[in-house]
Design a protein around this motif. Structure first.
Motif, PDB file in Angstrom:
ATOM      1  N   MET A   1       0.810  -1.218   0.000  1.00  0.00           N
ATOM      2  CA  MET A   1       0.000   0.000   0.000  1.00  0.00           C
ATOM      3  C   MET A   1       0.847   1.273   0.000  1.00  0.00           C
ATOM      4  O   MET A   1       0.328   2.365  -0.231  1.00  0.00           O
ATOM      5  N   ALA A   2       2.143   1.132   0.278  1.00  0.00           N
ATOM      6  CA  ALA A   2       3.034   2.303   0.269  1.00  0.00           C
ATOM      7  C   ALA A   2       3.775   2.452  -1.051  1.00  0.00           C
ATOM      8  O   ALA A   2       4.443   3.464  -1.265  1.00  0.00           O
ATOM      9  N   ILE A   3       3.674   1.469  -1.939  1.00  0.00           N
ATOM     10  CA  ILE A   3       4.420   1.506  -3.202  1.00  0.00           C
ATOM     11  C   ILE A   3       4.012   2.691  -4.090  1.00  0.00           C
ATOM     12  O   ILE A   3       4.879   3.406  -4.617  1.00  0.00           O
TER      13      ILE A   3
ATOM     14  N   LEU B   1      -2.177   9.608  -3.047  1.00  0.00           N
ATOM     15  CA  LEU B   1      -1.509   8.319  -2.916  1.00  0.00           C
ATOM     16  C   LEU B   1      -0.968   8.115  -1.505  1.00  0.00           C
ATOM     17  O   LEU B   1      -0.942   6.984  -0.998  1.00  0.00           O
ATOM     18  N   ASN B   2      -0.540   9.199  -0.883  1.00  0.00           N
ATOM     19  CA  ASN B   2      -0.045   9.076   0.487  1.00  0.00           C
ATOM     20  C   ASN B   2      -1.177   8.822   1.473  1.00  0.00           C
ATOM     21  O   ASN B   2      -0.924   8.311   2.567  1.00  0.00           O
TER      22      ASN B   2
ATOM     23  N   ILE C   1      -3.379   4.770   5.366  1.00  0.00           N
ATOM     24  CA  ILE C   1      -4.336   3.701   5.685  1.00  0.00           C
ATOM     25  C   ILE C   1      -3.605   2.374   5.891  1.00  0.00           C
ATOM     26  O   ILE C   1      -3.857   1.637   6.845  1.00  0.00           O
ATOM     27  N   GLY C   2      -2.677   2.064   4.981  1.00  0.00           N
ATOM     28  CA  GLY C   2      -1.907   0.834   5.120  1.00  0.00           C
ATOM     29  C   GLY C   2      -1.043   0.825   6.366  1.00  0.00           C
ATOM     30  O   GLY C   2      -0.942  -0.193   7.057  1.00  0.00           O
ATOM     31  N   ALA C   3      -0.427   1.964   6.663  1.00  0.00           N
ATOM     32  CA  ALA C   3       0.402   2.056   7.864  1.00  0.00           C
ATOM     33  C   ALA C   3      -0.442   1.929   9.125  1.00  0.00           C
ATOM     34  O   ALA C   3      -0.008   1.337  10.121  1.00  0.00           O
ATOM     35  N   ALA C   4      -1.658   2.480   9.109  1.00  0.00           N
ATOM     36  CA  ALA C   4      -2.557   2.350  10.250  1.00  0.00           C
ATOM     37  C   ALA C   4      -2.945   0.890  10.465  1.00  0.00           C
ATOM     38  O   ALA C   4      -3.045   0.412  11.602  1.00  0.00           O
TER      39      ALA C   4
END
Length: 230
Positions: A61-63, A90-91, A96-99
């Motif tokens: 999700m960070a790509i 995009l960030n 969201i992915g980091a959460a």
């Protein structure tokens, strides 16, 4: 020079490092389990590495945001208002992915490895549901499973002599770190503490880039003089 291109590029490099670190940390218990047991779904260190918080949440999700931010170095994507605005969007996915990585890591640290919670030590005892991320937060977050002599439940609780002997044996194992339980506890603690930090840092970098993106829109993107440089 842009008003924020340099910081965008720095964010991209930082996200790349965190992305690779998250994937590596998530893969550690999976690889060790495969090496030790020669199969994936028997005796996992815990259930939570199978939720892929580092591979999916902090990784995949960070790509998009990482690629977009790194492109600022070559002025390929973030050299105009539209590019900066897209970078912000995009960030948001990165945050969201980091959460998700953060929530799974907190839950994993609260519950401890599978050996502390199940006699079977197989993924059949795992419940893979996002509902568990909020349903089980009533537990106290004290990491008692990591600091006590042993987190393995004793089957014969009516015989105190066996319990005391076992506890004394675990104290010896704790000094030498050579028991299966301690290996699982140390790996579980290290992996998910690392993923917790990765999730926190990705959230901070993601939020900063969201603000930078909107700030870049106000600044007008890359200056004309810089955009002409090849």
């Amino acid at each position: 020079m842009t008003c924020c291109e340099g910081w965008t590029s720095c964010n991209g490099f930082s996200l790349l490092v965190l992305l690779l670190l998250g994937v590596t940390l998530n893969a550690i218990p999976l690889i060790l389990n495969f090496v030790d047991e020669d199969q994936f779904f028997e005796n996992p260190i815990s259930c939570f590495e199978w939720w892929f918080p580092g591979i999916i949440g902090a990784g995949v999700m960070a790509i998009p945001a990482t690629t977009m931010s790194l492109a600022a170095r070559k002025r390929a994507c973030c050299n105009n208002k539209t590019g900066m605005f897209l970078s912000s969007l995009l960030n948001a996915i990165t945050v969201i992915g980091a959460a998700y990585c953060l929530l799974v890591s907190i839950q994993a640290l609260a519950e401890g490895p599978l050996i502390c919670n199940s006699q079977s030590n197989t993924t059949s005892s795992c419940e893979f549901s996002l509902k568990n991320l909020t349903a089980n937060y009533k537990e106290s977050f004290d990491l008692q499973w990591f600091f006590e002599d042993s987190c393995v439940p004793h089957t014969d609780s009516n015989n105190p002599s066996i319990t005391n002997t076992t506890a004394n044996n675990w104290r010896v194992y704790n000094l030498h770190f050579n028991s299966i339980e301690n290996q699982h506890r140390i790996i579980h603690f290290s992996v998910f503490l690392g993923l917790l930090l990765v999730g926190i840092l990705e959230i901070l970098f993601g939020l900063s880039q969201i603000l930078i993106g909107f700030f870049g829109c106000l600044c007008g993107g890359v200056s004309n003089g810089r955009s002409q440089i090849v």
